[in-house]
Design a protein around this motif. Structure first.
Motif, PDB file in Angstrom:
ATOM      1  N   PRO A   1     -23.177  -9.929  21.958  1.00 48.40           N
ATOM      2  CA  PRO A   1     -22.336 -11.132  21.920  1.00 48.40           C
ATOM      3  C   PRO A   1     -20.876 -10.783  22.223  1.00 48.40           C
ATOM      4  CG  PRO A   1     -23.798 -11.066  20.025  1.00 48.40           C
ATOM      5  CD  PRO A   1     -23.907  -9.725  20.688  1.00 48.40           C
ATOM      6  N   ILE A   2     -20.185 -11.717  22.852  1.00 42.74           N
ATOM      7  CA  ILE A   2     -18.811 -11.487  23.289  1.00 42.74           C
ATOM      8  C   ILE A   2     -17.972 -12.736  23.028  1.00 42.74           C
ATOM      9  CG2 ILE A   2     -19.390  -9.855  25.132  1.00 42.74           C
ATOM     10  CD1 ILE A   2     -18.894 -12.636  26.908  1.00 42.74           C
TER      11      ILE A   2
ATOM     12  N   ALA B   1      -6.045   0.800  21.317  1.00 44.26           N
ATOM     13  CA  ALA B   1      -4.837   0.052  20.970  1.00 44.26           C
ATOM     14  C   ALA B   1      -5.268  -1.204  20.229  1.00 44.26           C
ATOM     15  CB  ALA B   1      -4.038  -0.301  22.223  1.00 44.26           C
ATOM     16  N   VAL B   2      -4.281  -2.000  19.818  1.00 47.38           N
ATOM     17  CA  VAL B   2      -4.540  -3.262  19.138  1.00 47.38           C
ATOM     18  C   VAL B   2      -3.938  -4.388  19.965  1.00 47.38           C
ATOM     19  CG1 VAL B   2      -4.155  -4.631  17.051  1.00 47.38           C
ATOM     20  CG2 VAL B   2      -4.583  -2.171  16.871  1.00 47.38           C
ATOM     21  N   ALA B   3      -4.700  -5.462  20.151  1.00 48.34           N
ATOM     22  CA  ALA B   3      -4.227  -6.616  20.919  1.00 48.34           C
ATOM     23  C   ALA B   3      -3.340  -7.503  20.048  1.00 48.34           C
ATOM     24  CB  ALA B   3      -5.410  -7.416  21.446  1.00 48.34           C
TER      25      ALA B   3
ATOM     26  N   THR C   1      -4.367 -12.497  31.195  1.00 44.75           N
ATOM     27  CA  THR C   1      -3.620 -11.509  30.433  1.00 44.75           C
ATOM     28  C   THR C   1      -4.246 -10.117  30.502  1.00 44.75           C
ATOM     29  OG1 THR C   1      -4.773 -12.313  28.458  1.00 44.75           O
ATOM     30  CG2 THR C   1      -2.547 -13.144  28.842  1.00 44.75           C
ATOM     31  N   PHE C   2      -5.580 -10.045  30.597  1.00 47.11           N
ATOM     32  CA  PHE C   2      -6.199  -8.721  30.721  1.00 47.11           C
ATOM     33  C   PHE C   2      -5.938  -8.144  32.115  1.00 47.11           C
ATOM     34  CE2 PHE C   2      -9.244  -6.463  27.852  1.00 47.11           C
ATOM     35  CZ  PHE C   2      -9.123  -5.233  28.451  1.00 47.11           C
ATOM     36  N   ASP C   3      -5.923  -8.993  33.137  1.00 49.17           N
ATOM     37  CA  ASP C   3      -5.568  -8.522  34.471  1.00 49.17           C
ATOM     38  C   ASP C   3      -4.139  -7.996  34.490  1.00 49.17           C
ATOM     39  OD1 ASP C   3      -7.946  -9.279  36.160  1.00 49.17           O
ATOM     40  OD2 ASP C   3      -7.464 -11.235  35.335  1.00 49.17           O
TER      41      ASP C   3
ATOM     42  N   ILE D   1     -10.671 -10.720  24.413  1.00 51.16           N
ATOM     43  CA  ILE D   1     -10.344 -10.065  23.143  1.00 51.16           C
ATOM     44  C   ILE D   1      -9.344 -10.938  22.398  1.00 51.16           C
ATOM     45  CG2 ILE D   1      -9.295  -8.025  22.078  1.00 51.16           C
ATOM     46  CD1 ILE D   1     -10.229  -6.424  24.485  1.00 51.16           C
ATOM     47  N   LEU D   2      -9.549 -11.109  21.101  1.00 46.04           N
ATOM     48  CA  LEU D   2      -8.680 -11.944  20.283  1.00 46.04           C
ATOM     49  C   LEU D   2      -7.553 -11.106  19.670  1.00 46.04           C
ATOM     50  CD1 LEU D   2     -11.218 -14.219  18.368  1.00 46.04           C
ATOM     51  CD2 LEU D   2     -10.303 -14.461  20.685  1.00 46.04           C
ATOM     52  N   PRO D   3      -6.421 -11.744  19.339  1.00 46.63           N
ATOM     53  CA  PRO D   3      -5.324 -11.020  18.687  1.00 46.63           C
ATOM     54  C   PRO D   3      -5.771 -10.376  17.383  1.00 46.63           C
ATOM     55  CG  PRO D   3      -4.599 -13.187  19.399  1.00 46.63           C
ATOM     56  CD  PRO D   3      -6.082 -13.155  19.583  1.00 46.63           C
ATOM     57  N   GLY D   4      -5.272  -9.178  17.153  1.00 43.50           N
ATOM     58  CA  GLY D   4      -5.630  -8.438  15.952  1.00 43.50           C
ATOM     59  C   GLY D   4      -6.838  -7.541  16.121  1.00 43.50           C
ATOM     60  N   GLN D   5      -7.574  -7.712  17.215  1.00 44.99           N
ATOM     61  CA  GLN D   5      -8.752  -6.880  17.458  1.00 44.99           C
ATOM     62  C   GLN D   5      -8.349  -5.538  18.056  1.00 44.99           C
ATOM     63  OE1 GLN D   5     -11.342  -9.488  19.923  1.00 44.99           O
ATOM     64  NE2 GLN D   5     -12.829  -9.224  18.278  1.00 44.99           N
ATOM     65  N   ASP D   6      -9.111  -4.501  17.705  1.00 48.51           N
ATOM     66  CA  ASP D   6      -8.971  -3.225  18.393  1.00 48.51           C
ATOM     67  C   ASP D   6      -9.445  -3.372  19.835  1.00 48.51           C
ATOM     68  OD1 ASP D   6      -8.040  -1.604  16.216  1.00 48.51           O
ATOM     69  OD2 ASP D   6     -10.079  -1.645  15.391  1.00 48.51           O
TER      70      ASP D   6
END
Length: 569
Positions: free
Chosen positions: A51-52, A388-390, A403-405, A432-437
């Motif tokens: 799942p993503i 890193a952390v987003a 934003t990932f690009d 990826i959500l904020p706060g996620q590795d």
């Protein structure tokens, strides 16, 4: 009729509000059946076994006759067109609106173990003898495990899922021997009417499905579903040797082949006497809409490639009646469910639903989960490296940038000490959500291709403009047959103005560096990039460049998103 999308969504919302995790959402509501045949459609999963999170685009421009029409509707316009209420779980499934809040509320989507539970229920409730599962391709590419196993992990997963028929695109970015070996291991049928072995390759003994016609693969298959005859024709991505390296598949030639397709449809109608003809396509939805208008005799086009999640089919009138055009999103996030009623050899009616797969609300299939755990186990230490952390939502989809690009472009500039970065406008890639590795697996989910080498070289301002013009013509050419279905090349270190409605050579202007200085057409600039199609570059793989940059930065916040200023649209 079968349970529609609205009923399905309402049930999931009730389950979510009550903190419930039903064994299968469908099992809680009796599912009335409609007709005699059920076609289940998945496409563009891009090897996402788990799942993503996946954010739908906030811009999807249509040009010419496509402007303001499906599939070029996003956000509130999409909700209004399909009658979906805002601020609901259904609105979250189909749009980017309130993405962060809704993603935190409803959780991840997709995952093959959750797909397996849903698909098994959709088969069992209707009758397996009357059901087919069709895969539109882009299945073997898009993850680290797919790259390292050369797609074999996904062949095993689709065998366990029970895919009956598939066609391809990124499947062709492995080499010929690997492709043919994977097809041999695949329990279903791999079909493509528009891929041929070149004459000189045939003469030299290159294998073909039919040496007389030159078809590289079986062009179509006939299936008897409890007395209803269904023909499925394969349409692989027609521009594979242009959009991806031809060097991997030197003996094969592709194309839309509209005239040949119509002849094949006519021959199937005359000789096979099917009740239903399906085109399983990886053209992209705009191309499918044009095919549906130009050709007759096809009942439905189940399409992919452009990752459009379209809640209802588009009914296209042509000389033979009506052809339905469907597109089922990407990343394992949706399952298309199409039930047909047939009488006296003709389609009399249909019911369609594009079912979202919210993995928090569908229990994982134990057999599929065990398989996924097994194929991932040898690579877990590498995949789970924390880099890193987003601090922002990191996503890809959108015509011009995500934003990932931007993260990738920033890494290319930083690690290559370059003024400008260019990154392909791929539509695959997770969120990826904020706060996620940010893990190494997250990087691979955005970059994992078989030609990942980076470059740093000097290009003139004119060279850069030519690249932007060429890619924008692919995206914005008013003739769908001249589009290849991706998004605009992503840029870092520069800005520009784009006029999408103009012709090639006239769309890109006012190119400037970050400091505001104009890019000189005759001056050279240091440019970093990756994914060279014509020949391999000599730099490190893109995932190494990005991973090194993330380790240096520790936390990631995108302060500047390089998107062009649009004029006259």
């Amino acid at each position: 009729m079968s349970m529609n999308r609205r009923q399905f969504i309402q049930l999931m919302a009730i389950a979510s509000a009550g903190g419930l995790l039903p064994k299968s959402p469908q099992a809680a509501i009796p599912i009335p059946t409609f007709g005699q045949v059920r076609l289940l459609h998945i496409t563009d999963c891009h090897a996402q076994l788990l799942p993503i999170y996946y954010r739908e685009p906030d811009i999807n421009l249509g040009i010419g006759q496509a402007q303001g029409k499906v599939p070029h509707l996003v956000g509130r316009k999409l909700l209004d067109y399909f009658g979906i209420q805002p601020n609901t779980i259904e609105a979250h499934a189909f749009t980017h609106l309130n993405y962060l809040e809704s993603a935190q509320k409803y959780g991840k989507v997709g995952g093959f173990a959750h797909l397996a539970t849903l698909i098994n229920e959709l088969r069992d409730s209707y009758g397996r003898e009357k059901t087919l599962l069709l895969d539109g391709g882009d299945t073997w590419q898009g993850s680290g495990t797919a790259y390292w196993t050369r797609g074999q992990d996904m062949v095993g997963a689709t065998n366990l899922l029970g895919v009956d028929v598939m066609t391809g695109h990124w499947e062709f970015t492995y080499n010929t021997e690997e492709i043919l070996a994977n097809i041999k291991k695949f329990n279903g049928e791999f079909i493509a009417q528009n891929v041929f072995v070149k004459e000189e390759a045939l003469f030299d003994g290159s294998p073909a499905y039919d040496e007389d016609t030159g078809n590289a693969f079986k062009p179509y298959t006939m299936r008897d579903l409890a007395g209803t005859r269904v023909a499925i024709i394969g349409q692989a991505f027609p521009y594979t040797p242009i959009a991806n390296p031809a060097r991997f598949i030197p003996d094969w030639t592709f194309g839309i082949r509209e005239f040949q397709l119509q002849n094949l449809v006519n021959r199937i109608r005359d000789e096979e006497k099917p009740d239903i003809i399906v085109l399983l396509s990886h053209n992209g939805m705009d191309v499918d809409l044009k095919i549906a208008a130009n050709l007759s005799g096809i009942n439905v086009i189940l399409g992919g490639h452009t990752h459009d999640a379209v809640p209802s089919p588009v009914e296209v009138k042509n000389n033979g009646g009506i052809t339905l055009v469907c597109n089922a999103g990407s990343n394992g996030k949706f399952v298309g469910v199409l039930d047909f009623s047939v009488k006296n050899g003709k389609v009399k009616g249909y019911k369609y639903s594009l079912q979202p797969v919210f993995s928090n609300l569908i229990q994982a299939d134990k057999n599929m989960q065990a398989y996924i755990d097994k194929v991932r186990k040898p690579y877990l230490n590498k995949l789970q490296q924390k880099l890193a952390v987003a601090e922002d939502v990191l996503y890809r989809r959108g015509n011009f940038n995500g934003t990932f690009d931007q993260l990738i472009c920033n890494a290319l500039r930083s690690q290559g000490d370059a003024q400008i970065a260019l990154s392909p406008g791929f539509r695959w890639g997770t969120t990826i959500l904020p706060g996620q590795d940010i893990t190494f697996e997250d990087i691979l989910n955005q970059t994992c291709i078989t030609y990942p080498e980076t470059y740093v070289k000097n290009l003139t301002g004119q060279d850069i403009k030519n690249i932007l013009e060429d890619v924008s013509d692919n995206l914005f050419n008013p003739d769908p047959y001249r589009q290849q279905g991706g998004d605009m090349v992503r840029v870092g270190g520069m800005n520009y103005v784009c006029k999408p409605k103009q012709s090639i050579g006239k769309r890109i202007s006012q190119m400037t560096l970050y400091d505001g200085s104009s890019i000189d057409m005759h001056k050279q600039y240091k440019v970093a990039g990756w994914a060279t199609v014509s020949k391999p570059s000599e730099g490190k793989p893109i995932w190494t460049i990005v991973a090194d940059d993330l380790r240096d930065r520790k936390t990631i916040k995108i302060n500047r998103l390089n998107t062009p200023k649009l004029l006259n649209i």
